[in-house]
Design an enzyme around this catalytic site. Structure first.
Site, short mmCIF file in Angstrom:
data_model
loop_
_atom_site.label_atom_id
_atom_site.label_comp_id
_atom_site.label_asym_id
_atom_site.label_seq_id
_atom_site.Cartn_x
_atom_site.Cartn_y
_atom_site.Cartn_z
N GLU A 150 0.79 -1.23 0.00
CA GLU A 150 0.00 0.00 0.00
C GLU A 150 0.83 1.28 0.00
OE1 GLU A 150 -3.35 -0.03 -0.40
OE2 GLU A 150 -3.00 -2.17 -0.66
N SER A 422 -56.93 -8.62 -4.02
CA SER A 422 -58.08 -8.84 -3.14
C SER A 422 -57.71 -9.05 -1.69
CB SER A 422 -58.89 -10.05 -3.64
OG SER A 422 -59.53 -9.74 -4.86
#
Length: 733
Positions: A150, A422
């Protein structure tokens, strides 16, 4: 001279006179004007002399030719550089303000361990963080692997690695794509602590300034420790210590070189290189990390050869199945509780005992998956969802938000808005019962026109005067429309919201037929109010919360508010009697549970896009939905088919070996609905419906069979044909 003698010859001298005021003012103004003119002349002369002197001094540094071009460019560069710095400072102001937060070193997110209702661990949400290991105790090869991958120049730059950034830019230009990142380790930490992952120029500017701020306020070792603790490592873990426990089931202090290399490889793309998802990719990335360590001079090839030949082996988590949709829902609810009870936010490492029943959860998942495997292709349906709650407390016992969490994290039980068809009609009927109607009330099933809108029944036929009990049992469409017209649709909406429907219900003519949007969870809670005898049911997945010290900071039994009474028990009893009849003799026959009194309602929307069965017993209320994410139509799937079958499978399992609670107000088998038809003539003095003759019943059944044949309604293999009146709206404009 004698008194009275004449004056000597010659004129007398003039006597001095005082000048007038106007003369004095004019003289003063002239003096002031002269002074100003003089001052300006002197100032101009001085400035002119100074400028000439400065110009003469600058002529000593006059350059010509190429040197002048360089000087001009340098001058312009300084000018634009200062302007750019001012602009960047303005853009970074919001980010700098975030550093004023006193607890910026701590996380704002929760780290939660979830347990089922019996206390067994079922999963985690939030961050899996372990920042208790000092930097000195983290293995040296773990630190070297992170730095080599990194930020190799971490201890040599001031927060921004200019050399590394320039090198990354050149590599990206050469490759014509992003192959290297230019952010230093400090910049990455600034992003993790203060910013989001969005790729914008503004974020990069903020990131750079925050990196400088971190370098001024923290030592290099503190920055490195925070980075190793806060970097996201996949699998819901943050930091190398938590990742070590998750991926290798060991303390970070015990990591081998191969394992450290695999963890360091996760910093770049944790979801891509997570070993529990893609072990080959994780090992290939770990091998790159080992190469980085050799190139950085941290280790020799001989020291890493063993790690290359014996790569790390991660814990196999492929067989772990957690109720992920439920955990997502519980985690969101926990954050809502934290806003309501601030004591929960004081300690962000929490253990939550949920209401989940693991056995019932597995059965619910099995019911959805098995139904889709067996009948999905035939009915052209791809997704399903279900929630099961306890009406007495609102405890959510099971939740399935989709057939495959890995393929889609969208929770269809909580977040999907679908039309209920319904299954919405009970809201109309309970409103009618609360306003003077009863199950025995007679309303004509006949054509109705409201402003050019004419709803029609599923079979496109009409029964004439019918009781409300028969109307809901057979899911007749015209009756709820007439009721809503008489009562006011706003009252229906008000009742639905009070019962637990939290979505917006637009007041339209088709609202009584379920042309609205609801969620599966809301429907199960709303029907739960019938099972509770008229009390409001508020669904909750959380029973108890403990902080990191084991102290109970929330308990449902202690913090739950008394339930609100929505409608009288006798009205709930009337509704229960009708909905039990729907299951026993109406459209919900496939939902019958042997030995258990069950009530509920089917729902099917226009074009067969959604199919529902929502029902309850004395013990549980549950809603089941099937449909497609893209709202495409199914192959005539109704609520009385797959949803009712899945509901029955779940409820049959749920009621095994438990004490059956009675259905409020229902203590006898319901009267068959086929025998209930209202008397429209004058021959019924008592107003009771009379029985049809057997010949009439046979004729009606024959007509119904012909309608089924015309509609090419398919029956499920091995089962009785689905009831005809399932509430599919037939609307003409």
């Amino acid at each position: 001279m004698n008194k009275g003698s004449a004056p000597p010859d010659g004129p007398e001298p003039d006597t001095p006179k005082t000048p007038p005021k106007s003369g004095r003012l004019k003289a003063g103004l002239l003096s002031a004007d002269a002074w100003v003119d003089t001052a300006l002349w002197r100032l101009g002369s001085g400035l002119r002399g100074a400028i000439e002197g400065y110009s003469a001094w600058l002529r000593r540094f006059r350059v010509r030719g190429p040197a002048r071009v360089a000087a001009e460019l340098a001058s312009d560069g300084v000018t634009f550089g200062v302007l750019g710095l001012v602009v960047m400072l303005a853009l970074a102001q919001d980010a700098i303000d975030k550093t004023a937060r006193a607890d910026w070193r701590t996380t704002e997110d929760f780290s939660v361990t979830f347990l089922d209702r019996f206390g067994n661990e079922i999963g985690h949400r939030g961050i899996l963080l372990n920042d208790t290991v000092p930097l000195e105790e983290i293995p040296d090869h773990m630190i070297k692997a992170a730095l080599a991958t990194e930020d190799r120049r971490f201890f040599n730059h001031f927060g921004i690695d200019v050399v590394g950034t320039f090198r990354a830019m050149m590599e990206n230009v050469r490759a014509r794509t992003v192959v290297q990142g230019g952010s230093s380790l400090t910049q990455q930490l600034a992003k993790n602590l203060f910013l989001s992952n969005e790729r914008t120029l503004e974020r990069k500017i903020n990131e750079a300034f925050l990196a400088l701020w971190l370098e001024m306020n923290l030592s290099k070792r503190e920055i490195l420790k925070l980075y190793l603790d806060r970097a996201y490592m996949g699998g819901g873990t943050f930091g190398v210590a938590a990742a070590s426990e998750f991926y290798f089931a060991k303390n970070v202090r015990e990591l081998s070189l191969a394992e450290a290399a695999m963890l360091a490889g996760l910093f770049k793309a944790p979801s891509k290189y997570a070993p529990h998802i893609n072990l080959p990719a994780a090992r290939a990335r770990a091998n790159e990390v080992l190469t980085n360590m050799v190139q950085a001079g941290f280790m020799t090839e001989g020291q890493v050869i063993g790690a290359r030949r014996n790569p790390a082996v991660a814990v196999d988590r492929s067989r772990e199945r957690s109720p992920d949709h439920f955990l997502d829902y519980a985690y969101d609810r926990l954050k809502e509780l934290a806003r309501e009870y601030p004591v929960l936010a004081n300690d962000r490492i929490l253990t939550v005992r949920t209401s989940l029943d693991p056995g019932l959860q597995r059965q619910a998942e099995r019911a959805i998956l098995d139904t889709l495997r067996q009948h999905g292709n035939r009915y052209r349906v791809e997704e399903g969802a279900v929630t099961v709650i306890v009406p007495e407390t609102g405890a959510v016992r099971a939740m399935v938000g989709g057939k495959d969490y890995g393929a889609s994290q969208f929770n269809r039980a909580v977040d999907a808005l679908r039309q209920p068809g319904s299954s919405f009609k009970p809201f109309v009927y309970i409103t009618a019962f609360m306003n003077g109607y009863s199950p025995a009330s007679v309303v004509p099933d006949a054509p109705i026109n409201i402003g050019g809108w004419s709803p029609r029944n599923y079979g496109r036929s009409y029964r004439g005067p019918v009781t409300l009990k028969l109307a809901l049992t057979k899911s007749i469409n015209t009756i709820p429309v007439r009721l809503s017209q008489a009562l006011g649709r706003d009252k229906v909406v008000e009742n639905a919201h009070a019962m637990g429907i939290n979505t917006e219900l637009k007041i339209t003519r088709a609202l009584p037929l379920g042309v609205a949007e609801v969620t599966v969870l809301d429907m199960s809670a709303a029907y739960g109010s019938f099972a509770s005898g008229g009390l409001k049911v508020v669904p909750t997945p959380i029973l108890e919360v403990k902080n990191s010290t084991g102290e109970t900071v929330y308990e449902l039994s202690r913090h739950r508010r008394p339930p609100e009474r929505l409608f009288p028990p006798e009205k709930a009893a009337e509704m229960n009697d009708v909905l039990v009849n729907v299951v026993e003799a109406g459209t919900g026959r496939r939902a019958q549970v042997p030995g258990v009194t069950a009530a509920g309602k089917t729902g099917t929307t226009q074009a067969y896009r959604d199919a529902w069965f929502v029902g309850y017993t004395g013990n549980y209320a549950a809603a089941v939905w099937f449909g497609n994410d893209d709202f495409s139509t199914t192959a005539r799937m109704t609520g009385g088919s797959l949803p009712a079958m899945a509901w029955q499978s779940i409820m049959e399992y749920a009621h095994k070996g438990i004490e059956l609670k009675p259905m409020p107000g229902v203590d006898r088998p319901p009267q068959p609905a086929e025998a209930l038809v209202a008397d429209g003539g004058a021959g019924s003095a008592a107003g009771r419906p009379r029985l049809l003759r057997e010949q009439s019943i046979a004729v009606l059944e024959e007509i119904g069979a012909r309608l089924d044949a015309i509609g090419k309604r398919a029956d499920l293999p091995g089962g009785a044909p689905a009831a005809r009146e399932d509430g599919v709206e037939s609307i003409t404009q």
